[in-house]
Design a protein around this motif. Structure first.
Motif, PDB file in Angstrom:
ATOM      1  N   PHE A  59       1.000  -1.145  -0.036  1.00  0.00           N
ATOM      2  CA  PHE A  59       0.046   0.024   0.128  1.00  0.00           C
ATOM      3  C   PHE A  59       0.795   1.198  -0.136  1.00  0.00           C
ATOM      4  CE2 PHE A  59      -3.237  -3.017   1.074  1.00  0.00           C
ATOM      5  CZ  PHE A  59      -4.379  -2.334   0.604  1.00  0.00           C
ATOM      6  N   THR A  60       0.375   2.314  -0.342  1.00  0.00           N
ATOM      7  CA  THR A  60       1.130   3.603  -0.481  1.00  0.00           C
ATOM      8  C   THR A  60       1.517   4.046   0.924  1.00  0.00           C
ATOM      9  OG1 THR A  60      -1.065   4.848  -0.403  1.00  0.00           O
ATOM     10  CG2 THR A  60      -0.031   4.437  -2.559  1.00  0.00           C
ATOM     11  N   SER A  61       1.034   3.911   1.934  1.00  0.00           N
ATOM     12  CA  SER A  61       1.356   4.221   3.391  1.00  0.00           C
ATOM     13  C   SER A  61       0.912   3.501   4.094  1.00  0.00           C
ATOM     14  CB  SER A  61       0.818   5.762   3.317  1.00  0.00           C
ATOM     15  OG  SER A  61      -0.653   5.627   3.361  1.00  0.00           O
ATOM     16  N   GLU A  62       1.166   3.673   5.409  1.00  0.00           N
ATOM     17  CA  GLU A  62       0.804   2.927   6.772  1.00  0.00           C
ATOM     18  C   GLU A  62      -0.645   3.358   6.821  1.00  0.00           C
ATOM     19  OE1 GLU A  62       1.194   0.572  10.167  1.00  0.00           O
ATOM     20  OE2 GLU A  62       2.878   1.088   8.820  1.00  0.00           O
ATOM     21  N   GLU A  63      -1.040   4.360   6.604  1.00  0.00           N
ATOM     22  CA  GLU A  63      -2.560   5.025   6.598  1.00  0.00           C
ATOM     23  C   GLU A  63      -3.390   4.165   5.913  1.00  0.00           C
ATOM     24  OE1 GLU A  63       0.372   8.250   8.140  1.00  0.00           O
ATOM     25  OE2 GLU A  63       0.304   7.059   6.363  1.00  0.00           O
ATOM     26  N   THR A  64      -2.987   4.149   4.367  1.00  0.00           N
ATOM     27  CA  THR A  64      -3.782   3.332   3.639  1.00  0.00           C
ATOM     28  C   THR A  64      -3.843   2.129   3.967  1.00  0.00           C
ATOM     29  OG1 THR A  64      -2.235   3.192   1.910  1.00  0.00           O
ATOM     30  CG2 THR A  64      -3.709   4.879   1.680  1.00  0.00           C
ATOM     31  N   LEU A  65      -2.799   1.371   4.252  1.00  0.00           N
ATOM     32  CA  LEU A  65      -2.795  -0.015   4.718  1.00  0.00           C
ATOM     33  C   LEU A  65      -3.615  -0.271   6.145  1.00  0.00           C
ATOM     34  CD1 LEU A  65      -1.786  -3.092   4.891  1.00  0.00           C
ATOM     35  CD2 LEU A  65       0.158  -2.110   6.280  1.00  0.00           C
ATOM     36  N   GLU A  66      -3.691   0.471   6.944  1.00  0.00           N
ATOM     37  CA  GLU A  66      -4.554   0.469   8.251  1.00  0.00           C
ATOM     38  C   GLU A  66      -6.061   0.604   7.833  1.00  0.00           C
ATOM     39  OE1 GLU A  66      -2.932   2.980  11.088  1.00  0.00           O
ATOM     40  OE2 GLU A  66      -1.091   1.888  11.479  1.00  0.00           O
ATOM     41  N   ALA A  67      -6.167   1.620   6.899  1.00  0.00           N
ATOM     42  CA  ALA A  67      -7.663   1.566   6.342  1.00  0.00           C
ATOM     43  C   ALA A  67      -8.132   0.350   5.842  1.00  0.00           C
ATOM     44  CB  ALA A  67      -7.842   2.816   5.232  1.00  0.00           C
ATOM     45  N   TRP A  68      -7.297  -0.412   4.892  1.00  0.00           N
ATOM     46  CA  TRP A  68      -7.653  -1.631   4.396  1.00  0.00           C
ATOM     47  C   TRP A  68      -7.800  -2.512   5.601  1.00  0.00           C
ATOM     48  CZ3 TRP A  68      -9.770  -4.982   1.259  1.00  0.00           C
ATOM     49  CH2 TRP A  68      -9.184  -6.233   1.223  1.00  0.00           C
ATOM     50  N   GLU A  69      -7.081  -2.639   6.585  1.00  0.00           N
ATOM     51  CA  GLU A  69      -6.916  -3.632   7.518  1.00  0.00           C
ATOM     52  C   GLU A  69      -8.208  -3.640   8.236  1.00  0.00           C
ATOM     53  OE1 GLU A  69      -3.072  -3.679   9.214  1.00  0.00           O
ATOM     54  OE2 GLU A  69      -2.295  -5.111   7.651  1.00  0.00           O
ATOM     55  N   ARG A  70      -8.799  -2.372   8.365  1.00  0.00           N
ATOM     56  CA  ARG A  70      -9.659  -2.002   9.511  1.00  0.00           C
ATOM     57  C   ARG A  70     -11.347  -2.107   8.562  1.00  0.00           C
ATOM     58  NH1 ARG A  70      -6.659   2.282  10.908  1.00  0.00           N
ATOM     59  NH2 ARG A  70      -7.951   3.728   9.637  1.00  0.00           N
ATOM     60  N   SER A  71     -11.042  -2.459   7.134  1.00  0.00           N
ATOM     61  CA  SER A  71     -12.171  -2.013   6.478  1.00  0.00           C
ATOM     62  C   SER A  71     -13.283  -3.580   6.565  1.00  0.00           C
ATOM     63  CB  SER A  71     -11.670  -2.226   4.915  1.00  0.00           C
ATOM     64  OG  SER A  71     -11.236  -3.504   4.495  1.00  0.00           O
ATOM     65  N   PRO A  72     -14.739  -3.315   6.260  1.00  0.00           N
ATOM     66  CA  PRO A  72     -15.556  -4.380   6.445  1.00  0.00           C
ATOM     67  C   PRO A  72     -15.493  -5.230   5.493  1.00  0.00           C
ATOM     68  CG  PRO A  72     -16.391  -2.117   5.932  1.00  0.00           C
ATOM     69  CD  PRO A  72     -15.159  -1.974   6.135  1.00  0.00           C
TER      70      PRO A  72
END
Length: 192
Positions: A59-72
């Motif tokens: 992923f482009t950043s830690e933030e976008t990775l974490e958003a994916w990992e928290r996604s429904p």
């Protein structure tokens, strides 16, 4: 925003459910592909009869990775694999640090176990020195070997560099860097 981040996952899959696992993994890739910040992924089985699977995604950043990992979507997808994924281990890496990891050995924890903390990567200056120690002699030998090739010196510089990097990149990746990092492991390993 942080720099791009790669996640490396090792999973053990029920060998009786390989077809389901294959469809499940591809579904996860397809879901992640639609998520903002996704840069790509790949997955392989360790062998035709192996129950060990390896996957990388970036992923482009830690933030976008974490958003994916928290996604429904990801939560739903992971729940679909509960019946045939026996265990899992993952690591996060930002640069080329993965070249400096010791290979994973032994058993791996169950899915519901605490995630393993990846060992700290060597400082970037040590990584740079290690890469140079591998690249310099390989490039020097290649240059000497190519000098007597008829017409090599007359080729445009960009074409010689292209051929050189096409030949040397796999050699560095698969043979030289693993050898150099094994040889320098004690020096590369950060003291705790």
């Amino acid at each position: 925003m942080s720099e791009p981040i790669t996640v490396s996952i090792r999973r053990e899959v029920d060998p009786a459910r390989i077809s389901e696992a294959t469809a499940w993994v591809q579904t996860g890739v397809n879901l992640a592909n639609k998520h903002p910040g996704f840069l790509g992924s790949g997955w392989v089985r360790a062998g035709g009869d192996s129950q060990v699977w390896h996957m990388l995604y970036r992923f482009t950043s830690e933030e976008t990775l974490e958003a994916w990992e928290r996604s429904p979507e990801r939560s739903w997808w992971l729940s679909m694999g509960e019946g045939f994924v026996r265990s899992e281990r993952s690591k996060r890496r930002t640069g080329i640090e993965g070249w400096f990891d010791e290979p994973a050995t032994g058993s791996i924890p169950a899915v519901d176990a605490e995630p393993m903390e990846a060992p700290p990567a060597p400082p970037r200056w040590k990584q740079a020195v290690t890469i140079w120690l591998g690249f310099f002699p390989v490039n020097l030998v290649f240059s000497y070997l190519m000098t007597p090739v008829p017409g090599w010196g007359e080729l445009p510089l960009w074409l010689r560099v292209l051929v050189t990097t096409l030949v040397l990149t796999p050699i560095m990746t698969y043979w030289v860097l693993p050898f150099v990092t094994r040889s320098l492991r004690r020096w590369l390993t950060p003291r705790t």
